[in-house]
Motif scaffolding. Structure first.
Motif, PDB file in Angstrom:
ATOM      1  N   ASP A 606       0.719  -1.047  -0.068  1.00 38.51           N
ATOM      2  CA  ASP A 606       0.010  -0.066  -0.178  1.00 38.51           C
ATOM      3  C   ASP A 606       0.702   1.256   0.107  1.00 38.51           C
ATOM      4  O   ASP A 606       1.772   1.583   0.971  1.00 38.51           O
ATOM      5  N   GLU A 607       0.914   1.798  -1.158  1.00 41.07           N
ATOM      6  CA  GLU A 607       1.657   3.051  -1.148  1.00 41.07           C
ATOM      7  C   GLU A 607       0.974   4.381  -1.232  1.00 41.07           C
ATOM      8  O   GLU A 607       1.419   5.455  -1.446  1.00 41.07           O
ATOM      9  N   THR A 608      -0.295   4.069  -0.734  1.00 43.10           N
ATOM     10  CA  THR A 608      -1.048   5.561  -0.509  1.00 43.10           C
ATOM     11  C   THR A 608      -0.881   6.042   1.014  1.00 43.10           C
ATOM     12  O   THR A 608      -1.220   7.011   1.242  1.00 43.10           O
ATOM     13  N   VAL A 609      -0.135   5.408   1.743  1.00 44.78           N
ATOM     14  CA  VAL A 609       0.350   5.677   2.914  1.00 44.78           C
ATOM     15  C   VAL A 609       1.923   6.040   3.113  1.00 44.78           C
ATOM     16  O   VAL A 609       2.635   5.541   2.183  1.00 44.78           O
ATOM     17  N   SER A 610       2.375   6.624   3.960  1.00 44.12           N
ATOM     18  CA  SER A 610       3.634   6.962   4.280  1.00 44.12           C
ATOM     19  C   SER A 610       4.201   6.748   5.427  1.00 44.12           C
ATOM     20  O   SER A 610       3.674   7.126   6.538  1.00 44.12           O
ATOM     21  N   PRO A 611       5.293   5.945   5.477  1.00 46.45           N
ATOM     22  CA  PRO A 611       6.042   5.287   4.503  1.00 46.45           C
ATOM     23  C   PRO A 611       5.125   4.073   3.788  1.00 46.45           C
ATOM     24  O   PRO A 611       4.156   3.485   4.350  1.00 46.45           O
ATOM     25  N   LYS A 612       5.511   3.619   2.742  1.00 45.86           N
ATOM     26  CA  LYS A 612       4.930   2.283   1.847  1.00 45.86           C
ATOM     27  C   LYS A 612       5.042   1.095   2.813  1.00 45.86           C
ATOM     28  O   LYS A 612       5.957   1.026   3.654  1.00 45.86           O
ATOM     29  N   LYS A 613       3.721   0.621   2.786  1.00 42.52           N
ATOM     30  CA  LYS A 613       3.538  -0.677   3.635  1.00 42.52           C
ATOM     31  C   LYS A 613       3.686  -1.800   2.584  1.00 42.52           C
ATOM     32  O   LYS A 613       3.378  -1.502   1.386  1.00 42.52           O
ATOM     33  N   GLU A 614       4.168  -2.832   3.069  1.00 37.20           N
ATOM     34  CA  GLU A 614       4.355  -4.048   2.142  1.00 37.20           C
ATOM     35  C   GLU A 614       4.296  -5.174   3.299  1.00 37.20           C
ATOM     36  O   GLU A 614       4.950  -5.055   4.036  1.00 37.20           O
TER      37      GLU A 614
END
Length: 778
Positions: A606-614
């Motif tokens: 999920d790169e709509t949040v900062s930092p990107k989650k994976e």
């Protein structure tokens, strides 16, 4: 969710009784408000408490109606983006938020802002959020005393692309598209000196026959009433001047406005309704009247003061404040109280050659000082997109921060505090203007040159006034004479708030959270000191804007009680919020792998949040076989995820493309996301697309009128296709046996930009057994 008079009377009676109790004071009003909310929750939907809140002073000093307050045009913000900023919006003095268009558009996601103005149905939900997201936003906004009004499109729909601008999109609701009586047929260029052409011609988009009562009663009115039921407090009608009036005396007569307004008011009598009626100044070649019919529209709706906005911009650009002092606000005799005033709109900023395109933030602030300080009109502040052009990467996100700038905020609060105060306009010279509001307050702006006031006439009451912007110093008034200094290029906002209580904002304001942690931001105003306490621990002092985090490693169902207290010389305000860490979201992704693959891996992020989650690093985690080619994996603790699949160096979606967005249990097969497992009675159909040349980064997909082909939504189209022999492409999709379908090939790149095949829809009937194949040429 709307107000109910019986409930309102009961709540007013409750308040009256409380006021008679010994020891009950205005400082305890917040407790009474909480009690009122409890009463509402017991017998009616919780949002009906807004009716009660409108009768008392808002916690944030916000007026109770849109007309009295300030509108923030949260241009292209998603519903959840607005929701997460409600505390800051209230603190900045806005009592109303205008959303962008909520109807589904022919591009999803849209490549540019204007594609949201090409709807394909009268329903709720697009890339800005679902209907459930919209309802949740309205419910949360009620807690802050904020109204939500919606930009709606009733005049036109999406077109069919280049060369077919006047014709309805193939993706349009077929029941509307195929009904000839729902459309105006005049497709030549509009002569804006002909009122009939203005209301019956196509403005580069297919024009709906709004006079058709079936169209009104089956589609438009139910859509608007549903929005009202979901919590919408009002509407902006785009392209309103292109929808005819009864006064036009057309044959057949168009009673769109009386019919639609009556239906809205029946659902919510307090609904705020205005229309985009741009004042072009053209006169009709037949009767000499203005073809914008501005005065006639005012009989039904509030109106955009576009001519006055132009005056304000010219006043700032030309350094001549006198150009913005019209007592009629450019309204040609229309009551100025019915006008929506602005410095700029999304059209003046984003359209090619837009008049405000090159205006600086400083110029916008100077114009806003005039618009917000004046007595009449409802000011609307347009939030510019962060990229300056409204492209796909910014849609859904908040724009620049000018909407909450210090000067803008001070002016908003001045506007709210001056309700009911008459204005006196004092032009000191071409660059300096004083706007007095009764004896309570004044706004001074200087476009150029520092000015020292000694014995300047004023209506302000005697006393000492500190500039609310903090830029200029102290001003004094004695015997109707103002003394002080306004610095060059600045604004001074002068009024005294007296003994108002501290205001506390906490965002989010209570609720549950499913992630491991929850960030809470605490702000306050009109206070010299503030503390917070978590679960009755010792109070901790903090500065406004401080954030804390709760929930880390705590078990599910842990409850947190946050108590915030702010203090000034008049006393203290306390706000209590409750948060519950609930069970983490989990959903299972089922994937039907290509026959040539081994066990597939799932990679999610999920790169709509900062930092990107994976999740696990690429290539991700091996999925579990369910048999029959299906594999599954359960994602826990994520509200949403973008998923990709890979095996032996192959991956879907292709490199450079976004993953599939999943938020719940789903079955993904042949590029289609299904809510349930596809039927086994499906037939593999191979699509061959020849002569389909592509640019770097483009792939071929198949979009059609069934779920397996994405229901004409490009984001859900089947694909990407393989390219064994460029420029021929092949894609095999499992389709329902015996189903008759319509489809097109599309070209799509990793940014979601779409090129549609320009030929008519192709048709095909899926075989009842075996396999199928169909070939088309681009």
């Amino acid at each position: 969710m709307k107000k109910k008079s019986k409930l309102l009377c009961s709540l007013l009676l409750l308040l009256a009784l409380l006021l008679q109790l010994p020891g009950f004071t205005p400082q305890k009003l917040a407790t009474a408000n909480a009690a009122a909310d409890t009463v509402v929750a017991a017998g009616e939907p919780a949002a009906d408490g807004a009716a009660f809140l409108e009768t008392v002073s808002s916690e944030y000093g916000l007026p109770g109606t849109t007309a009295e307050g300030v509108i923030l045009h949260a241009f292209d913000w998603s519903f959840n983006t607005i929701k997460s900023n409600l505390g800051a919006i209230a603190q900045a003095g806005y009592n109303t938020v205008q959303t962008s268009v909520v109807q589904p558009s022919k591009e999803d996601p849209a490549s540019m802002w204007y594609m949201l103005y090409q709807p394909v149905d009268f329903s709720i939900g697009n890339q800005l959020g679902t209907e459930a997201d919209f309802t949740s936003l309205c419910q949360e906004a009620d807690k802050y005393g904020i109204k939500i009004i919606v930009d709606v499109l009733c005049n036109h729909t999406a077109n069919n692309g280049s060369g077919q601008e006047m014709y309805p999109s193939d993706r349009l609701n077929s029941a509307i598209r195929n009904n000839a009586s729902f459309w105006h047929t005049f497709k030549s260029s509009i002569n804006y000196s002909d009122r009939w052409q203005v209301t019956h011609g196509c403005i580069g988009l297919p024009d709906l026959a709004t006079e058709n009562t079936d169209l009104q009663n089956k589609y438009i009115i139910p859509f608007l009433k549903r929005l009202a039921a979901d919590g919408a407090d009002g509407f902006r009608f785009d392209a309103a001047k292109h929808i005819a009036l009864p006064e036009d005396n057309d044959n057949p007569a168009d009673y769109f406005w009386p019919n639609v307004i009556s239906a809205i008011k029946a659902a919510d009598s307090s609904s705020f309704i205005y229309g985009e009626v741009l004042q072009a100044g053209d006169r009709d070649i037949y009767d000499g009247k203005y073809t914008d019919a501005f005065e006639d529209y005012a009989k039904y709706i509030n109106l955009t003061a576009s001519a006055y906005g132009n005056d304000v911009r010219n006043a700032i650009k030309d350094h001549n404040v006198g150009k913005a002092l019209s007592s009629s606000y450019g309204g040609r005799g229309v009551d100025p109280g019915k006008l929506i005033t602005w410095v700029e709109s999304h059209d003046t900023y984003l359209n090619s050659g837009g008049d405000s395109r090159n205006m600086s933030n400083w110029q916008i602030e100077m114009g806003w000082a005039i618009v917000a300080a004046r007595e009449k009109g409802t000011p609307l502040f347009f939030n510019r997109p962060a990229d300056g052009k409204g492209a796909s990467g910014t849609i859904g996100k908040a724009g620049d921060d000018e909407w909450k700038d210090n000067e803008i905020t001070a002016l908003n609060k001045f506007h709210n505090a001056m309700a009911g105060q008459n204005e006196t306009l004092r032009q000191v010279n071409n660059n300096v203007l004083i706007i007095d509001r009764g004896t309570k307050g004044s706004v001074i702006l200087s476009l150029d040159g520092t000015t020292t006031f000694t014995s300047q006439a004023t209506n302000l009451a005697d006393g000492t006034y500190m500039d609310k912007t903090g830029v200029n110093g102290t001003f004094t008034v004695q015997n109707g004479k103002l003394n002080g200094i306004i610095k060059s290029g600045t604004i001074a906002v002068l009024y005294n708030t007296g003994s108002s209580a501290p205001v506390i904002t906490v965002s989010p304001d209570s609720g549950t959270f499913t992630s491991d942690t929850q960030t809470i931001t605490m702000s306050y105003s009109n206070a010299s000191y503030a503390t917070y306490s978590l679960n009755n621990a010792a109070p901790i002092a903090f500065t406004s804007g401080t954030s804390i985090q709760i929930g880390g490693n705590a078990p599910q169902n842990t409850t947190y009680t946050l108590t915030v207290t702010a203090t000034n010389s008049t006393g203290s305000t306390t706000k209590t919020c409750t948060y519950i860490k609930s069970a983490a979201n989990s959903y299972t992704v089922h994937y039907y792998k290509p026959s040539s693959w081994g066990t597939p891996n799932i990679y999610y992020y999920d790169e709509t949040v900062s930092p990107k989650k994976e999740g696990a690093a690429w290539p991700g985690t091996a999925m579990t076989s369910e048999g029959d080619g299906w594999y599954s994996y359960t994602i826990s603790g994520w509200d949403k995820a973008y998923v990709m699949f890979n095996s032996g160096g192959a991956q879907i979606p292709a490199s450079g493309q976004s993953g599939y967005l999943v938020t719940k249990n789903c079955w993904i097969q042949n590029g289609i996301i299904n809510d349930s497992k596809p039927s086994s009675s499906s037939i593999p159909v191979t699509f061959t697309v020849t002569n389909a040349t592509t640019a770097l980064g483009q792939n071929i997909y198949i979009s059609g009128n069934i779920a397996e082909l994405g229901n004409w939504t490009p984001a859900n189209a089947a694909g990407p296709a393989a390219c064994p022999n460029y420029p021929a492409w092949q894609l095999t999709v499992s389709l329902p046996a015996g189903k008759s379908i319509e489809f097109k090939a599309i070209k799509k790149d990793s940014s979601g930009n779409v090129v549609w095949q320009s030929t008519p829809n192709s048709t095909y009937t899926v075989p009842t057994s075996g396999t199928g194949s169909v070939s088309i040429s681009w």
